[in-house]
Design an enzyme around this catalytic site. Sequence first.
Site, PDB file in Angstrom:
ATOM      1  CB  SER A 135      -0.947  -0.039   1.201  1.00 20.22           C
ATOM      2  OG  SER A 135      -1.798   1.089   1.212  1.00 20.22           O
ATOM      3  CE1 TYR A 149      -0.401   4.848  -5.415  1.00 17.34           C
ATOM      4  CE2 TYR A 149      -0.423   6.171  -3.419  1.00 17.34           C
ATOM      5  CZ  TYR A 149       0.073   5.108  -4.144  1.00 17.34           C
ATOM      6  OH  TYR A 149       1.043   4.304  -3.603  1.00 17.34           O
ATOM      7  CE  LYS A 153      -1.099   1.506  -3.721  1.00 19.18           C
ATOM      8  NZ  LYS A 153      -0.588   0.136  -3.948  1.00 19.18           N
TER       9      LYS A 153
END
Length: 286
Positions: A135, A149, A153
Amino acid sequence: MTTQTWIITGASRGFGRALAESALEAGDNVVAAVRRPDSVADLRATHPDTCLITKFDARDVAAASDLVEETLDRFGQLDVLVNNAGRAVVGAVEEVGDAQLRELMELHLFGPAALVRAALPAMRARGTGTIVQMSSQGGRMSFPGVSTYSASKFALEGWSEALAGEVAPFGIRVMIVEPSRFRTEFNAADVLEFAEPSETYRDVLAAVRADMAGANGRQEGDPARAAEIIVSLAHDEEVPLRLPLGREAVERISGVYRRGLEDVERWAETARSADFAGVPASVRPI
């Protein structure tokens, strides 16, 4: 140490490459799952008996079972699965389109989920296994310009936290790794994608764009050292559910937890008042 067999996605560079090198140096078997097999041909040349290179796109959920089957056919077992392949898109929410958002979800969530599902039967059969989800500190916090993004994650981390509880009774561990800035090629010009800046957000995100574009080669984190830590933990008896890597990650994620607890405590009475009066709290299985 007992020899382990690894699948590592995105092993051509960055964390994936460092992990492959570290695991091979430790005497383990490595299946490097990459889009361009020639990019890791040197690993196979150096470790012909313990390194298998296979062409694999981490977004291709249909190919996950074939990758696991190929690993089992070659090495007879699967001990560590590393979902590492990834990249980022920088841009405001209004600048990043559905196609870019979906692609990162496919790369960071749907692809890893398919590989985990494919790997679990073999791990359960042996009563052992470690799933490493790469991660980011951006999986526990976010800031303007990285919504796409961080969304992918955050999703990976929530999915993986539930997974950890489900597979623990079978002897399988889950470790979510949350690095800060490491000297990988994550910020390289041909890897990091920037959405077309709009007039609305050009000035708002100017500093973020410049910072992300200028970080390549200047990051404080050492990928080789990070890989050594992860490989060592994979061989250890215990792994953390979450592992922040790098001083910045430790400091920033600690701050997120502190601020979150402060917010909960500040609004606790208001939040509690939403319940029916006099009704006891429900009994939960967790």
